[in-house]
Design a protein around this motif. Structure first.
Motif, PDB file in Angstrom:
ATOM      1  N   LEU A  97      41.785  37.717  39.359  1.00  0.00           N
ATOM      2  CA  LEU A  97      40.366  37.819  39.724  1.00  0.00           C
ATOM      3  C   LEU A  97      39.679  36.478  39.938  1.00  0.00           C
ATOM      4  O   LEU A  97      38.630  36.421  40.562  1.00  0.00           O
ATOM      5  N   TRP A  98      40.263  35.404  39.467  1.00  0.00           N
ATOM      6  CA  TRP A  98      39.630  34.112  39.701  1.00  0.00           C
ATOM      7  C   TRP A  98      39.630  33.764  41.193  1.00  0.00           C
ATOM      8  O   TRP A  98      38.785  33.000  41.649  1.00  0.00           O
ATOM      9  N   ILE A  99      40.544  34.351  41.952  1.00  0.00           N
ATOM     10  CA  ILE A  99      40.608  34.040  43.392  1.00  0.00           C
ATOM     11  C   ILE A  99      39.359  34.538  44.121  1.00  0.00           C
ATOM     12  O   ILE A  99      38.669  33.738  44.773  1.00  0.00           O
ATOM     13  N   PRO A 100      39.000  35.827  44.042  1.00  0.00           N
ATOM     14  CA  PRO A 100      37.752  36.230  44.701  1.00  0.00           C
ATOM     15  C   PRO A 100      36.509  35.653  44.009  1.00  0.00           C
ATOM     16  O   PRO A 100      35.498  35.396  44.661  1.00  0.00           O
ATOM     17  N   GLN A 101      36.599  35.417  42.705  1.00  0.00           N
ATOM     18  CA  GLN A 101      35.458  34.841  41.990  1.00  0.00           C
ATOM     19  C   GLN A 101      35.187  33.408  42.435  1.00  0.00           C
ATOM     20  O   GLN A 101      34.049  32.939  42.366  1.00  0.00           O
ATOM     21  N   LEU A 102      36.209  32.725  42.913  1.00  0.00           N
ATOM     22  CA  LEU A 102      36.043  31.348  43.375  1.00  0.00           C
ATOM     23  C   LEU A 102      35.062  31.269  44.545  1.00  0.00           C
ATOM     24  O   LEU A 102      34.190  30.394  44.572  1.00  0.00           O
ATOM     25  N   ALA A 103      35.173  32.196  45.483  1.00  0.00           N
ATOM     26  CA  ALA A 103      34.248  32.213  46.624  1.00  0.00           C
ATOM     27  C   ALA A 103      32.832  32.532  46.165  1.00  0.00           C
ATOM     28  O   ALA A 103      31.859  31.951  46.675  1.00  0.00           O
ATOM     29  N   ASP A 160      43.068  37.156  33.990  1.00  0.00           N
ATOM     30  CA  ASP A 160      42.447  38.436  34.330  1.00  0.00           C
ATOM     31  C   ASP A 160      42.869  38.869  35.734  1.00  0.00           C
ATOM     32  O   ASP A 160      42.818  38.082  36.676  1.00  0.00           O
ATOM     33  N   VAL A 161      43.311  40.120  35.855  1.00  0.00           N
ATOM     34  CA  VAL A 161      43.725  40.647  37.153  1.00  0.00           C
ATOM     35  C   VAL A 161      42.963  41.932  37.450  1.00  0.00           C
ATOM     36  O   VAL A 161      42.471  42.598  36.548  1.00  0.00           O
ATOM     37  N   SER A 162      42.900  42.277  38.738  1.00  0.00           N
ATOM     38  CA  SER A 162      42.213  43.505  39.134  1.00  0.00           C
ATOM     39  C   SER A 162      42.995  44.717  38.645  1.00  0.00           C
ATOM     40  O   SER A 162      44.201  44.651  38.427  1.00  0.00           O
ATOM     41  N   GLN A 163      42.306  45.813  38.522  1.00  0.00           N
ATOM     42  CA  GLN A 163      42.943  47.048  38.060  1.00  0.00           C
ATOM     43  C   GLN A 163      43.521  47.856  39.207  1.00  0.00           C
ATOM     44  O   GLN A 163      44.081  48.920  38.991  1.00  0.00           O
ATOM     45  N   GLY A 164      43.386  47.336  40.421  1.00  0.00           N
ATOM     46  CA  GLY A 164      43.897  48.048  41.585  1.00  0.00           C
ATOM     47  C   GLY A 164      45.408  47.942  41.709  1.00  0.00           C
ATOM     48  O   GLY A 164      46.095  47.382  40.850  1.00  0.00           O
ATOM     49  N   GLN A 165      45.930  48.441  42.818  1.00  0.00           N
ATOM     50  CA  GLN A 165      47.368  48.448  43.057  1.00  0.00           C
ATOM     51  C   GLN A 165      47.941  47.047  43.257  1.00  0.00           C
ATOM     52  O   GLN A 165      49.126  46.828  43.074  1.00  0.00           O
TER      53      GLN A 165
END
Length: 176
Positions: free
Chosen positions: A135-141, A125-130
């Protein structure tokens, strides 16, 4: 039974963990400031900084979640002290009940947050931004912060049950 020295070492380790998470959360706040300043400088020079808003959002989420346990341990969390104060001699029972409910809820959310992070990584899963950040990277925090909050609530529950003073906002052992 665990010896007094072992308990002191455990207390010091947990407080160090909460403090480290709080410091990391503060660093994410500084990152937000830097991102905003860089974005402003880029605009003034006619440039763009793709993804800066997304990165600032990730940093805000990380900061918010990573500082939860630190705030709880320091007594800086939001609470309805007037209700607990009205319990009088039964305050300890009120603190125990509220902390138990909080620990159960935080544990549920921590489990869910970890599962969501793992699922997000498996799906790619990736962000829809540029920037298309995984998304697992920010979700990890966020998962780490939720786990730490659950740990801090169970820690507080045990502390109160063992005779800690529930009227004290910040138990000894955690330096500002």
């Amino acid at each position: 039974m665990i010896g007094s020295d072992a308990m002191k070492a455990l207390r010091k380790a947990l407080d160090g963990l909460y403090l480290a998470a709080g410091a990391l959360g503060a660093m994410f706040l500084l990152a937000i400031l830097c991102l905003i300043v860089l974005q402003m400088l880029a605009r003034w020079t006619g440039q763009t900084f793709p993804g800066a808003t997304d990165y600032a959002g990730y940093c805000m989420a990380a900061s918010s979640f990573l500082t939860l346990a630190y705030a709880l341990r320091r007594g800086a969390h939001v609470r309805v002290s007037i209700l607990l104060g009205a319990l009088g001699p039964r305050r300890r029972w009120g603190e125990l009940a509220c902390t138990l409910i909080g620990a159960i809820v935080a544990t549920f959310f921590a489990r869910y947050a970890v599962k969501a992070t793992i699922w997000s990584a498996k799906l790619g899963d990736v962000s829809q931004g540029q920037d298309a950040t995984p998304l697992w990277i920010p979700q990890l925090a966020m998962s780490a912060g939720t786990i730490l909050l659950a740990l801090a609530l169970w820690d507080r529950l045990i502390w109160i049950a063992a005779g800690g003073d529930p009227a004290a906002d910040a138990p000894e052992g955690l330096e500002p």
